[in-house]
Design an enzyme around this catalytic site. Sequence first.
Site, PDB file in Angstrom:
ATOM      1  N   TRP A  51       0.786  -1.077  -0.019  1.00 29.29           N
ATOM      2  CA  TRP A  51      -0.095  -0.033  -0.011  1.00 29.29           C
ATOM      3  C   TRP A  51       0.996   1.271   0.038  1.00 29.29           C
ATOM      4  O   TRP A  51       2.172   1.216   0.183  1.00 29.29           O
ATOM      5  CB  TRP A  51      -0.974  -0.078   1.059  1.00 29.29           C
ATOM      6  CG  TRP A  51      -0.484  -0.162   2.571  1.00 29.29           C
ATOM      7  CD1 TRP A  51       0.354  -1.073   3.322  1.00 29.29           C
ATOM      8  CD2 TRP A  51      -0.360   1.123   3.470  1.00 29.29           C
ATOM      9  NE1 TRP A  51       0.753  -0.934   4.353  1.00 29.29           N
ATOM     10  CE2 TRP A  51       0.381   0.230   4.744  1.00 29.29           C
ATOM     11  CE3 TRP A  51      -0.582   2.289   3.649  1.00 29.29           C
ATOM     12  CZ2 TRP A  51       0.716   1.024   5.825  1.00 29.29           C
ATOM     13  CZ3 TRP A  51      -0.247   3.158   4.732  1.00 29.29           C
ATOM     14  CH2 TRP A  51       0.370   2.431   5.667  1.00 29.29           C
ATOM     15  N   HIS A  52       0.310   2.442  -0.022  1.00 29.39           N
ATOM     16  CA  HIS A  52       1.038   3.598  -0.221  1.00 29.39           C
ATOM     17  C   HIS A  52       0.797   4.266   1.002  1.00 29.39           C
ATOM     18  O   HIS A  52      -0.030   5.211   1.122  1.00 29.39           O
ATOM     19  CB  HIS A  52       0.658   4.297  -1.431  1.00 29.39           C
ATOM     20  CG  HIS A  52       1.002   3.727  -2.638  1.00 29.39           C
ATOM     21  ND1 HIS A  52       2.303   4.045  -3.174  1.00 29.39           N
ATOM     22  CD2 HIS A  52       0.351   2.990  -3.582  1.00 29.39           C
ATOM     23  CE1 HIS A  52       1.979   3.170  -4.320  1.00 29.39           C
ATOM     24  NE2 HIS A  52       1.136   2.664  -4.505  1.00 29.39           N
ATOM     25  N   PRO A  53       1.898   4.346   2.093  1.00 32.98           N
ATOM     26  CA  PRO A  53       1.453   5.108   3.541  1.00 32.98           C
ATOM     27  C   PRO A  53       1.762   6.568   3.203  1.00 32.98           C
ATOM     28  O   PRO A  53       1.275   7.425   3.829  1.00 32.98           O
ATOM     29  CB  PRO A  53       2.578   4.479   4.275  1.00 32.98           C
ATOM     30  CG  PRO A  53       3.596   3.687   3.211  1.00 32.98           C
ATOM     31  CD  PRO A  53       3.004   3.386   2.075  1.00 32.98           C
ATOM     32  N   GLU A  54       2.377   7.002   2.059  1.00 32.19           N
ATOM     33  CA  GLU A  54       2.453   8.425   1.771  1.00 32.19           C
ATOM     34  C   GLU A  54       1.098   9.156   1.350  1.00 32.19           C
ATOM     35  O   GLU A  54       0.958  10.402   1.493  1.00 32.19           O
ATOM     36  CB  GLU A  54       3.753   8.757   1.052  1.00 32.19           C
ATOM     37  CG  GLU A  54       3.278   8.557  -0.577  1.00 32.19           C
ATOM     38  CD  GLU A  54       3.395   7.010  -0.868  1.00 32.19           C
ATOM     39  OE1 GLU A  54       3.078   7.013  -2.251  1.00 32.19           O
ATOM     40  OE2 GLU A  54       3.647   5.900  -0.176  1.00 32.19           O
ATOM     41  N   LYS A  55       0.307   8.352   0.680  1.00 35.24           N
ATOM     42  CA  LYS A  55      -0.898   8.782   0.218  1.00 35.24           C
ATOM     43  C   LYS A  55      -1.644   9.689   1.032  1.00 35.24           C
ATOM     44  O   LYS A  55      -2.407  10.855   0.675  1.00 35.24           O
ATOM     45  CB  LYS A  55      -1.753   7.902  -0.425  1.00 35.24           C
ATOM     46  CG  LYS A  55      -1.269   7.427  -1.811  1.00 35.24           C
ATOM     47  CD  LYS A  55      -2.032   6.656  -2.686  1.00 35.24           C
ATOM     48  CE  LYS A  55      -1.798   6.334  -3.969  1.00 35.24           C
ATOM     49  NZ  LYS A  55      -2.541   5.752  -4.895  1.00 35.24           N
TER      50      LYS A  55
END
Length: 115
Positions: A51-55
Amino acid sequence: MQQYGISPETLEESQDLSSFFKILTTSTDKNDKVYVSTVHAYHYPVTAFQWHPEKTAFEWGLPMIPHSEDAIHVTQHIANFLISEARKSLNRPPIQDVLDNLIYNYSPTFCGKAG
């Protein structure tokens, strides 16, 4: 059939994977199938995200991306964790390489609103 992820059951059934990785989080895909979304190695500094934790902090315009205070705290915690892990490495690039690749050397280009 898992197409882009691995179910917790499949990971746990694999002796090689389950002895190497600890499952930290799971998520549910659009078809309500549960998959492993974050793992951490037991004996190595390896953490993997599906997943993309920065989103949550940086991407706007898509309704499925949470922007709650808790979601932002998770993003910040992950960023701090990854930086602390990177600082443990003795590898250091030459300072000129760092300076040459700083964001300040580039002019931003507006690419439009997400979504």
